[in-house]
Write an enzyme that holds these catalytic residues in place. Structure first.
Site, PDB file in Angstrom:
ATOM      1  N   GLY A 106     -20.608   4.976   0.561  1.00  0.00           N
ATOM      2  CA  GLY A 106     -21.267   3.574   0.607  1.00  0.00           C
ATOM      3  C   GLY A 106     -20.627   2.398   1.337  1.00  0.00           C
ATOM      4  O   GLY A 106     -21.221   1.438   1.251  1.00  0.00           O
ATOM      5  N   LYS A 107     -19.910   2.831   2.408  1.00  0.00           N
ATOM      6  CA  LYS A 107     -19.088   1.762   3.037  1.00  0.00           C
ATOM      7  C   LYS A 107     -20.270   0.820   3.940  1.00  0.00           C
ATOM      8  O   LYS A 107     -20.358  -0.306   3.893  1.00  0.00           O
ATOM      9  CB  LYS A 107     -18.166   2.040   3.872  1.00  0.00           C
ATOM     10  CG  LYS A 107     -17.121   3.191   3.269  1.00  0.00           C
ATOM     11  CD  LYS A 107     -15.937   3.510   4.049  1.00  0.00           C
ATOM     12  CE  LYS A 107     -16.413   4.462   5.011  1.00  0.00           C
ATOM     13  NZ  LYS A 107     -16.787   5.690   4.508  1.00  0.00           N
ATOM     14  N   THR A 108     -21.328   1.571   4.637  1.00  0.00           N
ATOM     15  CA  THR A 108     -22.134   0.844   5.505  1.00  0.00           C
ATOM     16  C   THR A 108     -23.363   0.245   4.580  1.00  0.00           C
ATOM     17  O   THR A 108     -23.751  -0.749   5.121  1.00  0.00           O
ATOM     18  CB  THR A 108     -22.822   2.056   6.103  1.00  0.00           C
ATOM     19  OG1 THR A 108     -21.836   2.699   7.074  1.00  0.00           O
ATOM     20  CG2 THR A 108     -23.911   1.308   7.238  1.00  0.00           C
ATOM     21  N   GLU A 163     -15.757  -0.086  12.178  1.00  0.00           N
ATOM     22  CA  GLU A 163     -14.759   0.654  12.866  1.00  0.00           C
ATOM     23  C   GLU A 163     -15.199   0.553  14.512  1.00  0.00           C
ATOM     24  O   GLU A 163     -15.643   1.814  14.774  1.00  0.00           O
ATOM     25  CB  GLU A 163     -14.769   2.335  12.183  1.00  0.00           C
ATOM     26  CG  GLU A 163     -13.644   3.176  13.232  1.00  0.00           C
ATOM     27  CD  GLU A 163     -12.440   2.408  12.848  1.00  0.00           C
ATOM     28  OE1 GLU A 163     -12.171   1.401  13.684  1.00  0.00           O
ATOM     29  OE2 GLU A 163     -11.578   2.974  12.161  1.00  0.00           O
ATOM     30  N   PRO A 185     -14.163   8.533   1.833  1.00  0.00           N
ATOM     31  CA  PRO A 185     -15.012   9.448   2.546  1.00  0.00           C
ATOM     32  C   PRO A 185     -16.459   9.253   2.952  1.00  0.00           C
ATOM     33  O   PRO A 185     -16.760   8.169   2.527  1.00  0.00           O
ATOM     34  CB  PRO A 185     -14.988  10.620   1.426  1.00  0.00           C
ATOM     35  CG  PRO A 185     -14.813  10.127   0.109  1.00  0.00           C
ATOM     36  CD  PRO A 185     -13.808   8.684   0.516  1.00  0.00           C
ATOM     37  N   SER A 186     -16.718  10.082   3.801  1.00  0.00           N
ATOM     38  CA  SER A 186     -18.177   9.741   4.267  1.00  0.00           C
ATOM     39  C   SER A 186     -19.241   9.522   3.001  1.00  0.00           C
ATOM     40  O   SER A 186     -18.870  10.622   2.232  1.00  0.00           O
ATOM     41  CB  SER A 186     -18.541  10.501   5.329  1.00  0.00           C
ATOM     42  OG  SER A 186     -17.873  10.601   6.505  1.00  0.00           O
TER      43      SER A 186
END
Length: 608
Positions: free
Chosen positions: A384-386, A509, A380-381
């Site tokens: 911590g992906k970025t 993405e 989910p947004s």
């Protein structure tokens, strides 16, 4: 305890004269030119001290027969020499001032390029620009406009006082009885002027920040109908600048009449007392005239010295803000080893990170990105992906844990060497104002041949649209690439990454904001880019990563699942929910995409 990601400045505290002089010396000022300029100013001042004595003799022994060509020639040479010396001095001081400011700006520009990303997270761009432009201009003004006046003013005052005491010490003492009163009045006003000037600099920097933010995102402002709100914000800044301008004007309005009043009172007293002395024969009329001329040579420099100290206070404030930038802890781009072999697996081991203490973004994240394979990060947004991408780029340093290439921590490698191994394609693919060639070759240290450029564009499926443009690779893309479509910008970004030939690829993405036709083309270009590279993909849509070698599910900064698409479907409940929601959309869109895939296949046959 977690370390702060905003490094403190190396020096804190109030700026002093020593810091200001160090800043000037570190800018490598032209000392010889400064010395010549100040020397010429001193000579001109000394000549000006002789002129009243000529005038005294001329008044005391005035008659047509007493005037000699030697006197006339001497006066003419003195005036001419003063004019030439003053003009050359002003030019040389301007040259020196420009050199000093260029040196400071060069240091600032070099510093800004090596400051960590955390600095820009905490400082507005407009405020930083103000350091480079407005604050350095204040220092230039001090050197070019006020330094000479300060030094020559002191010489003029001391010289005039010595001559006046010799001519008539009584009148000199009367004259100086007024100055302590003037000082008591003007000193507090000067202090207020300093505070106002410093506040004005701060507000100017803030207003510059507003201008930069609004004008750089003017399309967003208009699309959101935000003009009234931004106008109100800008008007508030203008109003504050106006208020500071009024305060400055009020102080000047008090200082100027006070100075005029003191000087006028002084002239009246001296003329009255001097007239009495002349009538009694104590002094001659020529001495009185010379006395008044020397008085002018004291009064005018006092004004110059007052202006110098006012400007000096502004320069001290400017120095303070410049030093805060120059003293900030910076990156060391070339410090460390070179990457010998980037074709190794990447390991995240118990990585934890937070932007603010007590607000963790990543919590003990551990997984391995196998060399030459595709690892996808989903979740989910706000999970911590970025941030993970930023840690891999070494924009930030983990508070705990480590990131390793093979068995070596990536901190071992120099930033230049490490970042040269990484190709990054983001959702927005930022472009610089310039040509398509400039953008594809951006950051390349070597000369790129046209054939290499075309090959990169071909593999990124950008060659077709580029060659249809009137100027092809020399086409201007506009600010942030505004003249190109989203798909075209993405393909140029992919061509840029291909030209760098990175061993590690990070994709944020890159197709999420594209229409279906552009997405097909960009996806094909990404397949070319990913071949043989260790690839990490941030996936907002599961349909783009179902074939990844490994999928890592990140939720609230923690890894809650790892495996292939099928493995996570079987074992991870939240992943199943994501898949159920998103893969249905994929089925609905398939009918629209299939004709474009057929067109792509046909195009591939023609290219082959």
């Amino acid at each position: 305890m977690a370390r702060s990601n905003t490094p403190p400045t190396a020096k804190e505290g109030k700026t002093n004269w020593k810091a200001f002089l160090q800043l000037l010396m570190q800018a490598n000022p032209p000392k010889l030119i400064l010395g010549i300029a100040l020397g010429l100013s001193v000579i001109s001042t000394l000549v000006s001290l002789v002129i009243p004595l000529f005038t005294k003799n001329a008044v005391d022994s005035f008659s047509v027969s007493s005037i000699s060509w030697a006197q006339i020639s001497g006066m003419a040479i003195a005036f001419f020499g003063m004019a030439i010396g003053s003009g050359v001095s002003i030019y040389l001081l301007n040259y020196a001032g420009q050199r000093v400011v260029a040196g400071i700006r060069d240091r600032l520009w070099k510093k800004l390029l090596v400051l960590p990303v955390s600095y820009y997270d905490n400082n507005e761009t407009g405020d930083t620009i103000s350091r480079m432009t407005n604050d350095t201009a204040v220092i230039k003004g001090l050197i070019t406009e006020h330094m000479s006046g300060f030094i020559t003013g002191i010489i003029s005052i001391i010289g005039s006082i010595v001559v006046l005491l010799y001519m008539d010490w009584r009148m000199t003492l009367i004259m100086f009885s007024v100055f302590p009163l003037a000082f008591l009045i003007l000193f507090p006003l000067g202090r207020q002027m300093f505070l106002v000037s410093k506040g004005l600099q701060t507000e100017t920097a803030g207003f510059t920040a507003i201008l930069n933010r609004v004008l750089s995102e003017i399309r967003l402002v208009k699309a959101a109908n935000a003009e009234p709100g931004e106008y109100a914000e800008g008007s508030k800044g203008i109003g504050k600048l106006f208020q500071f301008g009024l305060k400055e004007g009020r102080i000047q309005a008090m200082m100027s009449p006070l100075v005029s009043f003191v000087m006028l009172m002084l002239f009246v007293v001296l003329f009255g007392y001097g007239g009495m002395r002349v009538s009694s024969g104590a002094i001659t009329a020529g001495q009185l005239v010379a006395f008044m001329l020397y008085l002018f040579q004291i009064v005018m420099p006092i004004t110059q010295i007052t202006q110098f100290f006012t400007q000096m206070q502004k320069a001290m404030g400017a120095t303070d803000t410049i030093l805060k930038v120059l003293d900030h802890v910076e990156e060391k781009p070339h410090e460390g080893d070179s990457v010998k072999d980037a074709s190794q697996s990447l390991h995240l081991e118990q990585v934890a990170f937070s932007y603010k203490e007590g607000e963790p973004v990543l919590k003990n994240v551990s997984f391995t990105m196998e060399a030459g394979k595709v690892t996808a990060i989903v979740g989910p947004s706000g999970s911590g992906k970025t941030t993970m991408f930023s840690l891999l780029e070494r924009f930030y340093t983990p508070q705990s844990g480590s990131i390793k290439l093979g068995s070596d921590s990536i901190e071992k490698f120099s930033l230049v060497s490490w970042r040269s191994q990484i190709g990054y394609v983001s959702q927005e693919s930022p472009l610089i104002a310039g040509t398509i060639r400039d953008n594809i070759c951006y950051g390349m240290e070597r000369e790129v041949s046209l054939e290499e450029l075309k090959q990169a564009a071909r593999m990124a499926y950008a060659d077709a649209f580029i060659e249809e443009l009137p100027n092809q690779y020399e086409t201007e893309v506009g600010e942030r690439g505004i003249k190109l479509s989203g798909g075209q910008r993405q393909r140029i970004a992919i061509a840029r990454a291909l030209l760098r030939n990175p061993k590690i690829l990070m994709l944020d993405e890159a197709t999420s904001s594209l229409d279906s036709k552009s997405e097909v083309v960009v996806q094909q270009a990404l397949q070319n880019l990913m071949q043989g590279r260790t690839t990490l993909v941030i996936a907002h849509r599961l349909s783009t990563v179902v074939d990844a070698d490994q999928i890592v599910f990140l939720d609230k900064g923690k890894v809650t699942g790892m495996g292939t698409h099928q493995e996570l479907l079987a074992s991870h409940e939240m992943y199943r929910e994501f898949a159920a929601q998103q893969l249905q959309l994929q089925d609905q869109q398939a009918a629209a995409v299939i004709p474009q895939l057929a067109e792509m296949a046909k195009h591939e046959e023609l290219r082959a």
